[in-house]
Design an enzyme around this catalytic site. Structure first.
Site, PDB file in Angstrom:
ATOM      1  N   SER A   6      17.750  17.739 -10.468  1.00  9.31           N
ATOM      2  CA  SER A   6      19.051  18.252 -10.193  1.00  9.31           C
ATOM      3  C   SER A   6      18.585  19.704  -9.720  1.00  9.31           C
ATOM      4  O   SER A   6      17.985  20.068  -8.543  1.00  9.31           O
ATOM      5  CB  SER A   6      20.196  18.570 -11.657  1.00  9.31           C
ATOM      6  OG  SER A   6      21.513  19.049 -10.792  1.00  9.31           O
ATOM      7  N   ASP A  19      22.582  22.624  -4.946  1.00  8.49           N
ATOM      8  CA  ASP A  19      21.730  22.451  -5.610  1.00  8.49           C
ATOM      9  C   ASP A  19      20.803  21.379  -4.886  1.00  8.49           C
ATOM     10  O   ASP A  19      21.011  20.568  -4.215  1.00  8.49           O
ATOM     11  CB  ASP A  19      21.515  22.183  -7.430  1.00  8.49           C
ATOM     12  CG  ASP A  19      22.458  21.153  -7.720  1.00  8.49           C
ATOM     13  OD1 ASP A  19      23.122  19.935  -6.918  1.00  8.49           O
ATOM     14  OD2 ASP A  19      22.565  20.689  -8.866  1.00  8.49           O
ATOM     15  N   ASP A  24      20.215  18.035  -5.599  1.00  6.20           N
ATOM     16  CA  ASP A  24      20.686  16.847  -5.584  1.00  6.20           C
ATOM     17  C   ASP A  24      22.272  16.528  -5.557  1.00  6.20           C
ATOM     18  O   ASP A  24      22.801  15.769  -5.176  1.00  6.20           O
ATOM     19  CB  ASP A  24      20.553  15.537  -6.394  1.00  6.20           C
ATOM     20  CG  ASP A  24      21.480  16.305  -8.130  1.00  6.20           C
ATOM     21  OD1 ASP A  24      21.162  17.496  -7.999  1.00  6.20           O
ATOM     22  OD2 ASP A  24      21.047  15.744  -8.627  1.00  6.20           O
ATOM     23  N   ASP A  68      24.856  16.896  -6.847  1.00  7.25           N
ATOM     24  CA  ASP A  68      26.076  17.285  -7.907  1.00  7.25           C
ATOM     25  C   ASP A  68      26.811  18.037  -7.449  1.00  7.25           C
ATOM     26  O   ASP A  68      28.071  18.452  -7.909  1.00  7.25           O
ATOM     27  CB  ASP A  68      25.090  16.269  -8.543  1.00  7.25           C
ATOM     28  CG  ASP A  68      24.609  17.029  -9.744  1.00  7.25           C
ATOM     29  OD1 ASP A  68      24.264  18.284  -8.999  1.00  7.25           O
ATOM     30  OD2 ASP A  68      24.834  17.203 -11.136  1.00  7.25           O
TER      31      ASP A  68
END
Length: 434
Positions: A91, A229, A231, A233
Site C-alpha cells: 500500500s 498511494d 496500490d 486504495d
C-alpha cells in the site's frame, strides 16, 4: 504466530515477508479454496511474492487467475467471481516493504477469524499438497481493469474538469488516468508510470508528500488535484487553489453526498474529527477501531451507507467493502463539477486539534491503560474500542498507546479552548504513568 496486522501481512521483504512465507500462505489458502484471483502492485518484490503464492495455491489444488499489475480495489472487485482474492501490496509503505492482503468475494478483507485460521494453519503446517493430476490450473484475466472501469462509469456522471493526477508511480497509473479521460476530464499526469522504486515521492499521499501536485494544480489552472498511494486504495485531493484537503474534510464531503436526504449511518474510526459529526447532522456516526478493515466490518454490521478513514480510505458499500480510491476519484470529480472544492471546504466547521505523546514502556502499556481509563471515566462518555476516547461537552480527547513506539499518544479536539482540554488530559495521563 501473529502474521496479520490491520492491513494484512506486511513487512520488510526477505526479512519479515519472504517467499517461503508466501508459499505457506498459498498452501493454506489453496487447501481451503478452489478458485482465487491474484494481483500485485508495481513494487520490485511483488512478482517474487506473487510467484510463491501461485506455487502454493496450485500445489494445494486451487485454480488461480492472474490479474497482473492492478490496484487493490480492482483486485477486490475481480474477487467477486472467485472464492477469494489475493493482493501483493504494501500500500502506502516505501519500496523495501511488501505484503499480502486477502479478500472475500464481497470485497471485504479477511476478518480476524479468517486471519487467525490461516496463522494457526501455517504454524501447525495444516495444509495439503495434491497429486500431479490435481494441481491447480493457472489462467490470466486481461479484463480486470476494464471491468472495474465499466462498473464505475455506470455509476458516475461525466464532467469536463481539468484534473492534475499524481499516481505516485503506483498501480493507480494503470487505471485512473484512463477512467477520468473516458469520463470527459482533461488530465494532466504526474508520476503516472508504474515504478516500484517510487522515485518521485513517498507513496503515502499526505500533505508533506504532495508539494509538486499542489504547485501543479495552480500552475495549470486546474479544477482539482488527485493523488493515490502505491496500490490506489487511498485517494487524497488538492483544491483549485493548491490547498491540500484533509482526510476529515473529504470524509465529511463524501458523507454528505452519499447520505443525501436519507440521513443513514456513517462509520468512521475513533480519531475522526467532530467536523464529520456536525456537518452530517442527522446521520448516525458510528466509531470503530482505527484501520479500514474495522471500518468495513462496521459498515457491513450496521448496514451503513458509507464509511472511511481520514488517512484516505473511502468505502462505498454499494460497490464493495474494499476502500476504492479509483471510484472515490471519479466521485469527487462528479461532486466538484457542481461546486468548487474550495467552496465545499468553506462550508465545513473547522475545529482546533492538538496532539502529543509521552514515553511509556511497551510492557507497561496495558497497566497504564487500565489506570488511565479509571481516571478519565468521570469526565464523560467513554469509548474504549481502540484506546480511550472521552466525549466532552465541547470536544473529545483520545488516549491511545502507539503500536510502533514506546509511547502513549494524546489527541484533543475542541470547538473552543483545545489547549485547556489537552492540558487536562495530559495531566491525567502523567498521573496514570507514575
Amino acid at each position: 504466530m501473529k502474521l496479520f496486522g490491520s492491513s494484512g501481512i506486511r513487512g520488510i521483504v526477505n526479512t519479515e515477508v519472504t517467499p517461503e512465507l508466501a508459499l505457506k500462505v498459498g498452501l493454506v489458502l489453496g487447501s481451503r479454496k478452489k478458485t482465487a484471483v491474484i494481483g500485485r502492485d508495481p513494487r520490485v518484490s511483488a512478482p517474487m511474492i506473487e510467484h510463491a503464492l501461485v506455487a502454493g495455491l496450485t500445489a494445494a489444488g486451487c485454480d488461480v487467475t492472474k490479474a497482473g499489475m492492478v490496484t487493490t480495489p480492482t483486485l477486490a472487485y475481480a474477487a467477486r467471481k472467485y472464492e477469494c482474492g489475493v493482493m501483493v501490496t504494501a500500500s502506502h509503505n516505501p519500496s523495501e516493504y511488501v505484503g499480502i492482503k486477502l479478500w472475500n468475494p464481497d470485497g471485504m478483507a479477511f476478518d480476524s477469524a479468517q486471519q487467525e485460521e490461516i496463522e494457526e494453519a501455517i504454524e501447525k503446517e495444516n495444509f495439503s499438497r495434491v497429486t500431479w493430476d490435481l494441481i491447480g490450473k493457472i489462467a490470466e484475466d486481461e479484463n480486470a481493469i476494464r471491468d472495474h472501469m465499466d462498473m464505475i462509469e455506470g455509476l458516475v456522471g461525466k464532467s469536463k474538469l481539468r484534473v492534475v493526477l499524481d499516481c505516485g508511480c503506483g498501480a493507480g497509473s494503470t487505471i485512473t488516468p484512463y477512467l477520468l479521460q473516458e469520463l470527459g476530464c482533461e488530465i494532466i499526469t504526474l508520476n503516472s508510470q508504474p515504478d516500484g522504486h517510487f522515485p518521485a515521492r513517498n507513496p503515502e499521499p499526505n500533505d508533506q508528500n504532495l508539494s509538486l501536485l499542489k504547485k501543479a494544480v495552480v500552475a495549470f489552472g486546474a479544477d482539482l488535484g488527485i493523488a493515490h498511494d502505491g496500490d490506489a486504495d487511498r485517494m487524497m485531493a488538492v483544491d483549485e487553489k493548491g490547498n491540500f484537503v484533509s482526510g476529515d474534510e473529504l470524509l465529511a464531503i463524501f458523507g454528505r453526498f452519499e447520505c443525501g436526504d436519507k440521513k443513514g449511518s456513517v462509520v468512521v474510526p475513533v480519531d475522526t474529527s467532530l467536523m464529520v459529526d456536525d456537518y452530517l447532522e442527522g446521520s448516525e456516526i458510528i466509531r470503530t477501531r482505527v484501520g479500514d478493515v474495522y471500518v468495513a466490518e462496521g459498515i457491513k454490521q450496521c448496514k451503513a451507507i458509507y464509511g472511511g478513514e481520514p488517512s484516505g480510505s473511502w468505502i462505498f458499500p454499494k460497490i464493495s467493502y474494499c476502500p476504492d480510491g479509483i471510484y472515490a476519484a471519479a466521485k469527487l470529480v462528479e461532486i466538484v463539477n457542481e461546486k468548487k472544492l474550495s467552496e465545499l471546504r468553506a462550508e465545513l466547521p473547522i475545529y482546533a486539534t492538538k496532539r502529543g505523546a509521552l514515553p511509556c514502556a511497551n510492557e507497561k502499556k496495558a497497566e497504564f491503560m487500565k489506570r488511565a481509563k479509571s481516571k478519565l471515566e468521570p469526565l464523560g462518555k467513554v469509548l474504549d474500542i481502540d484506546g480511550i476516547r472521552v466525549e466532552l461537552e465541547n470536544g473529545w480527547v483520545l488516549v491511545r498507546p502507539s503500536g510502533t513506539e514506546a509511547k502513549v499518544r494524546i489527541t484533543a479536539e475542541a470547538r473552543e479552548n483545545v489547549d485547556g482540554i489537552y492540558e487536562m488530559a495530559e495531566k491525567i495521563v502523567k498521573e496514570a504513568l507514575k
